[in-house]
Structure formats: C-alpha cells, structure tokens
Design an enzyme around this catalytic site. Structure first.
Site, PDB file in Angstrom:
ATOM      1  N   ASP B  21      35.820  42.685  39.670  1.00 43.56           N
ATOM      2  CA  ASP B  21      36.343  41.654  40.567  1.00 43.56           C
ATOM      3  C   ASP B  21      37.825  41.927  40.846  1.00 43.56           C
ATOM      4  O   ASP B  21      38.483  42.653  40.089  1.00 43.56           O
ATOM      5  CB  ASP B  21      36.163  40.301  39.865  1.00 43.56           C
ATOM      6  CG  ASP B  21      36.864  39.184  40.602  1.00 43.56           C
ATOM      7  OD1 ASP B  21      36.574  38.975  41.788  1.00 43.56           O
ATOM      8  OD2 ASP B  21      37.729  38.524  39.976  1.00 43.56           O
ATOM      9  N   ASP B  23      40.573  39.244  42.375  1.00 36.91           N
ATOM     10  CA  ASP B  23      41.551  38.165  42.143  1.00 36.91           C
ATOM     11  C   ASP B  23      41.546  37.664  40.698  1.00 36.91           C
ATOM     12  O   ASP B  23      40.521  37.241  40.174  1.00 36.91           O
ATOM     13  CB  ASP B  23      41.252  36.984  43.086  1.00 36.91           C
ATOM     14  CG  ASP B  23      41.285  37.433  44.547  1.00 36.91           C
ATOM     15  OD1 ASP B  23      42.023  38.383  44.870  1.00 36.91           O
ATOM     16  OD2 ASP B  23      40.566  36.828  45.360  1.00 36.91           O
ATOM     17  N   ASP B 156      36.695  37.264  36.051  1.00 35.38           N
ATOM     18  CA  ASP B 156      37.288  36.105  35.373  1.00 35.38           C
ATOM     19  C   ASP B 156      36.503  34.810  35.590  1.00 35.38           C
ATOM     20  O   ASP B 156      36.763  33.822  34.907  1.00 35.38           O
ATOM     21  CB  ASP B 156      38.731  35.891  35.873  1.00 35.38           C
ATOM     22  CG  ASP B 156      38.761  35.594  37.358  1.00 35.38           C
ATOM     23  OD1 ASP B 156      38.246  36.426  38.138  1.00 35.38           O
ATOM     24  OD2 ASP B 156      39.277  34.534  37.748  1.00 35.38           O
TER      25      ASP B 156
END
Lengths: 201, 201
Positions: B21, B23, B156
C-alpha cells in the site's frame, strides 16, 4: 423457447467477475486517434482511418513507417485524448445489464507508458462521463492484468502476458489486429453479449 | 551466524509477489495532511498533529468533530496533496532491496473517492519522483485490493475487505489506528523488513 433459454444462460453469469478492458473494447480509441493524427499531420482523415482500422499490429505506432512513429506517439500522449473517447455501440448498455444481472464488473485498463499519469486521470474522467460517478469504483488501472482475479477478461489485445499465469479466461473483443487468433471465445459486437458470454464459462 | 541465517530467510522472498500500500505505509500521508489542515484552519500544527498521529480511526474525518469534517475532506481533496507526500524512513531502500532480491513488488493503492482522478494522476507523479519512471509500471490503482493476486499485502488499514476472499496474507504496517489488531504479522518500521517479511510466508 428462446427467451427461457436465454434466461437460463444468463444464470451462469450471476456472481461471476467479468473484467473488461477499455480502449477499443469499451471505447472507440481508434476514432479519436484518427481525428487527432490527421489534424496533427494535415492528412485526409479517411486515409488515416484506412491504416488504423485495418492495421495488423496491436501497437499503433508499429503500423506506421519509422519516420512517422514519433508523431504517432506524440498524438497518443496528447492531452485530452483519453477523456474524449466515445463508447462503442452497445457497450454501455451491456455493462449496465451485466451489473443488473448480479455480475461483478470491473474495468481493467493499462495506462499508456508515454503518459501514464494523465492517462490514469483521464480514464477516471471518462468513466464518470460515460457511466456516472459510482462506476469509478469499478476501475482498476494496472500494467499487468494477469494479477487481477476474475472469471473472464474481455480484451482486444491478441495475447495478454504478465507476471502470473492468467487467472481468467480471455474473451477476445474483435478488432483487425486480432483476426488471426484462434481458439478463443470471440465477442464481435456488444449487442451479442447475451449469446457469447455464457459460453465463455 | 546471523548473516547466513538472514540470507537463508531472504531466499524465501525470491519469486514472491509482495503488494505494498502507499498512504501511511510507503509515504507519510499524515504529515502532509497535518501541514495543509493546520494552514487551512489557521490552527497550530502541533495541535493537529496530536489528533492525527494518535487517532483511533482509520478514516481521517472520523477523528474530528462533525462540524469539521467537510473541511477535513476538502483538505484531503486539495490539489497537490498526493504529489507532495514524502517517503517514510527506510521505505524506498526496502522496496529497492526487495526488487533486487527477485521479488515482484507492486504498489497497490486505492484512490480517495473525493478526488479519484487527480489522486490517481498524483500517485503516478509521486511514484516517479520517489522511485523513478520505471517504477510506475509497478503501480496498481484499485478500490478493491482483494482482487489483486499476491503472496502478502503490506498495508496500514486494520481490515481490508472487498469482493473476494483475500488471496494474500495481510502484513499490518503499524499506525495508531491499528494498534488493537491481533493475530497479524506486524511491520513497525521499514528498517525491520529483513526480519519480519520472511516470517509472513
């Protein structure tokens, strides 16, 4: 009882994932390229159309003489091209009907490497214009389509390769440059989707 | 013989597909949001930082009072945010080392629905700035990460859902809003990737 037969066939689609390419499968990329390239070179659009619509090679620049290729690629990367594309006949109706049948429809498209970022932006804008904002959630932008899970991928590209074995079955959307491909289910027009797609599973 | 042990562990990675991922996993999204939101509201950046860096909820707007949420989302969609993000410590070195180990590294990122198109464009620009043009080929933009094939996904987000059962194992990149998640391999810093990632397979 053709209506009943058709309804039974469509049952096969429910719950499936149908991946669909965009350029020259959902939208008429060639038409906009022909218009722009003819204008950029001051050439007769019908002459350019003859080359583009009958081309033998998938990559557009490979169908033009060496001396013209830089101009071809410049046209591909010209601002607004990917935002201006119009849908192919029946494409919008077909995808909306598939969604209504309970199909997980995803648009899976590779951005052109000459303009990856703006191409991605314009593809989002194009999907919004053609299908509405909610459809943007269905867009998957990737150079490697073999990493995307699905039951079938409808795509005009003759041979799709990548990092993985293809997890989907390739349904070929007919174009001049894929006429010699054998052994694949072929969709020649979106109006035929009800007959063709159930046979692909 | 820790060097030998480490080399043996890294053998496990060769040929694998590691999805990552962007961000708050590769780039420090929070830092740029804090800067922009404080400026937009005329608030002390340290005060905003306290809220953002200690937040309990993944979706940024859910950590602010109802009256502030429109401004929060306006900041998320503000031009240039996704292009301005700086890498988290060790992230670039880790991904480059993984590629050197023979790993199929792909960046898998969902565009924010408030600004899907420009977000996609800026993510391409950001990858180019941080990793170089060639790395743009590794970018996959999708709202649904469960459709992307891979061995692990480093992300996250506390819980990742979509149309499919997850085909990868979720390695959790630690952030304040995922501290209470149990039972997942956890990467707390990119400097620890050599120890953590081989344990994830």
């Amino acid at each position: 009882m053709p209506a009943l037969k058709s309804a039974q066939s469509l049952d096969k689609l429910n719950g499936r994932t149908v991946l669909v390419d965009m350029d020259n499968t959902i939208v008429d990329w060639d038409a906009e390229f022909i218009r722009r390239y003819a204008a950029a070179c001051g050439r007769d659009p019908q002459e350019v159309e003859k080359i583009v619509r009958n081309r033998a090679k998938f990559e557009i620049e490979e169908n033009f003489p060496e001396a013209e290729r830089a101009k071809v690629l410049e046209t591909v990367a010209s601002p607004g091209l990917y935002e201006s594309l119009k849908p192919l006949p029946g494409a919008v109706e077909a995808l909306q009907a598939l969604v209504a049948e309970g199909v997980d429809v995803k648009l899976v498209t590779a951005p052109h490497p000459t303009c990856a970022g703006t191409c991605a932006l314009e593809k989002y804008l194009s999907v919004e214009q053609i299908f509405g904002t909610a459809f943007q959630e269905r867009l998957i932008i990737t150079r490697d389509k073999t990493q995307v899970q699905g039951d079938i991928l409808i795509d005009d590209k003759p041979k799709i390769s990548g990092c993985k074995p293809c997890p989907w079955k390739h349904v070929l959307f007919s174009q001049s440059y894929n006429q010699d491909v054998q052994g694949k289910v072929r969709l020649s027009s979106w109006t035929a989707w009800r007959d063709v797609l159930p046979r692909a599973f």
